[in-house]
Design a protein around this motif. Sequence first.
Motif, short mmCIF file in Angstrom:
data_model
loop_
_atom_site.label_atom_id
_atom_site.label_comp_id
_atom_site.label_asym_id
_atom_site.label_seq_id
_atom_site.Cartn_x
_atom_site.Cartn_y
_atom_site.Cartn_z
N VAL A 195 -73.41 9.72 -16.02
CA VAL A 195 -73.34 10.71 -17.67
C VAL A 195 -72.02 10.83 -18.15
O VAL A 195 -71.25 10.90 -18.40
CB VAL A 195 -74.51 11.42 -17.69
CG1 VAL A 195 -74.26 12.36 -19.32
CG2 VAL A 195 -75.81 11.05 -17.51
N GLN A 196 -71.75 12.71 -17.31
CA GLN A 196 -70.59 12.83 -16.99
C GLN A 196 -70.15 13.92 -16.31
O GLN A 196 -71.53 13.30 -15.64
CB GLN A 196 -69.97 13.10 -19.04
CG GLN A 196 -71.19 14.79 -19.33
CD GLN A 196 -71.02 14.75 -20.10
OE1 GLN A 196 -70.58 14.13 -21.78
NE2 GLN A 196 -72.01 15.91 -20.76
N ARG A 197 -68.88 14.83 -16.38
CA ARG A 197 -68.48 15.96 -15.08
C ARG A 197 -69.82 16.78 -15.28
O ARG A 197 -70.51 17.29 -14.27
CB ARG A 197 -67.57 16.52 -15.09
CG ARG A 197 -66.61 15.13 -15.01
CD ARG A 197 -65.21 15.54 -14.77
NE ARG A 197 -65.52 16.41 -13.64
CZ ARG A 197 -63.99 17.67 -13.22
NH1 ARG A 197 -63.37 17.64 -13.99
NH2 ARG A 197 -64.64 18.27 -12.37
N ASP A 198 -70.20 16.96 -16.03
CA ASP A 198 -72.17 18.16 -16.55
C ASP A 198 -72.90 17.59 -16.27
O ASP A 198 -73.94 18.09 -17.17
CB ASP A 198 -71.73 19.24 -17.13
CG ASP A 198 -71.45 18.54 -18.90
OD1 ASP A 198 -71.15 16.82 -18.78
OD2 ASP A 198 -71.42 19.05 -19.70
N GLY A 199 -73.10 16.13 -16.11
CA GLY A 199 -74.66 15.50 -16.16
C GLY A 199 -76.02 15.83 -15.61
O GLY A 199 -76.90 16.31 -16.10
N VAL A 200 -75.51 17.22 -14.57
CA VAL A 200 -76.49 17.82 -13.92
C VAL A 200 -77.32 18.54 -14.74
O VAL A 200 -77.93 18.99 -15.40
CB VAL A 200 -76.90 18.46 -12.43
CG1 VAL A 200 -77.81 19.14 -12.09
CG2 VAL A 200 -76.09 17.53 -11.14
N ARG A 201 -76.53 19.86 -15.54
CA ARG A 201 -76.43 20.34 -16.85
C ARG A 201 -77.25 19.85 -17.51
O ARG A 201 -78.27 20.53 -18.30
CB ARG A 201 -75.36 21.14 -16.97
CG ARG A 201 -75.13 22.20 -18.23
CD ARG A 201 -74.46 22.57 -18.74
NE ARG A 201 -73.99 23.65 -18.03
CZ ARG A 201 -74.54 24.92 -17.82
NH1 ARG A 201 -75.23 25.39 -18.76
NH2 ARG A 201 -74.30 26.63 -17.33
N GLN A 216 -81.95 10.05 -5.77
CA GLN A 216 -80.81 9.01 -6.22
C GLN A 216 -80.87 9.48 -8.16
O GLN A 216 -79.24 8.89 -8.02
CB GLN A 216 -81.30 7.24 -6.79
CG GLN A 216 -81.82 6.90 -4.96
CD GLN A 216 -82.71 5.92 -5.27
OE1 GLN A 216 -81.84 4.83 -5.66
NE2 GLN A 216 -83.46 5.63 -4.75
N VAL A 217 -80.94 10.24 -9.02
CA VAL A 217 -81.02 10.22 -10.36
C VAL A 217 -79.97 10.92 -9.99
O VAL A 217 -78.74 11.10 -10.64
CB VAL A 217 -82.35 10.67 -10.82
CG1 VAL A 217 -81.51 11.15 -12.09
CG2 VAL A 217 -82.98 9.48 -11.29
N VAL A 218 -80.02 12.24 -9.06
CA VAL A 218 -79.74 13.53 -8.90
C VAL A 218 -78.17 12.96 -9.00
O VAL A 218 -76.71 13.65 -8.56
CB VAL A 218 -80.11 14.66 -8.02
CG1 VAL A 218 -79.10 15.90 -8.09
CG2 VAL A 218 -81.23 15.08 -9.34
#
Length: 499
Positions: A69-75, A59-61
């Motif tokens: 968070v923002q468009r590069d949240g995974v990074r 769910q977090v991912v």
Amino acid sequence: MSYEAGKLPTEIKRELIDTLADIYRTQIQAEELLEDMDFPPQARPRWDGSQEVTAYWRQVVRALELGAVQRDGVRQLLDTVLRRWPGNEVLKKILRFLSEEEQERAQSADNAETLYRTVEFVGSEAYPELLRLVRELVDADAVQLYAGHRQAAFRVTGLPPDRVEELRERAARIAPGVEVLYGEYEFRPTLYTRLEVMGPDGQQFEIPYVPNTTLPSELVPAVWAQYRPEVAQDANGHLLRAVVDYRDENGEAHRLDPEEPLHNQGVRDGGQLQMSAESTAGVDSWLRLEALARARDDLVDFAAEHPEFTLVEMDDDRLPLEYTVELHVPGFAPPQDLEAWPPDPRRIDRHELVIWMPAEFPIQAPRVRWRSDVFHPNIARGQDNKGAVCLGPLMTDYTPDLSMESLCQMLIDMVRYRNYEILPHDYRMAMDYESLVQDIIQRGEYLDGDAAAWAFSWEGQERIKEIGGTPWLTRAGLTERADRSRFLTVERVEASPDE
């Protein structure tokens, strides 16, 4: 291999989720990490102790992919974790993959006009107010894609990172508890009017108004919510794992990727889905689930075909664990005077009992307990274990694939004395009658020794034959009287003319 901006390929995502679940296994650890990366508290998934840790990180991912968070949240997540675990090779590999893909996209033409960038709201019907909010904070020309069943999606040109927090805060004022998601899709998001889903036990469900952006993994908890925790969860309280198949127009089943939107996998409005066991070795819970469904069908079918067997009540319509049963066959209740010999048990024609499935079912056999009074060698009468039933061969020869219909028929035959045990295992015909009666009573091999001695007696045998029961000599493989007729020679005698 390329991937959609903001979304990880399935295999890479699984590696990330499994690694996070392995490193951060408690709520405190997870909260510290999300706090460190400035993950908005209102956008964080709820930590549910009944779910698996992997489900939480999935769910977090997913929330990061949708712009929590923002468009590069995974990074940003990767950077935060690698500051604490700089030697983790899996995380470093995923980070390298992201960097290479970003460079590749920067060098190629981005066909942004075909993307549907959306702001989605889940959990509210304040559609006009939410649309005005999106047009004020995000895109003055935002267009509604769908709205209904407490969810709505609006198409926007993008989501400025500096407006994310304000959008969530003001949306919460309009509709407390509403979830706000950001998504990018290569197809137009819309609502299926309905989907048909078959549960793992064959039960049919209809789910109305499902977004075509829904992931198959999001359907699994919705279906499990229709079942009781005893059958939907494993021994640790986690939801059982499941896979989802889609049946196309030709009836062929296609396994769905759990992290790919339904639309991308060919699912259409009114489509038929099936949730079933995941092909993972050692998942004993699935064996239990399928066995419970099979037991329910066997008992219901047996009751429909045998009027003497009545299902009075089941503790659940879908996957029952306990059945209340009535048997309408002749049998005996305890005599008023147990000291008299021979006893004089009362004849009865109705019996009430309970059949239930233990936690170890189907590895272990079902359990049975008599509720009504009964006088039988193999059914306990004492206060300590009243109603307990010795199922004999069903227990010793039981296997998980045994049909419940065998148990039902055994109970009928048992109570009407067509299937009962009274002879000791070392019984010898040479023993005199009185000694054998005393031996039966004293050994304590039977749940009701008095009933065993009575059933062995000639008086008991006559009563048993009156209700259509089987004599003990026949049960022992003997007969009460030799059949001499086939050994006698009969000749016709012609009358003489003088007679």
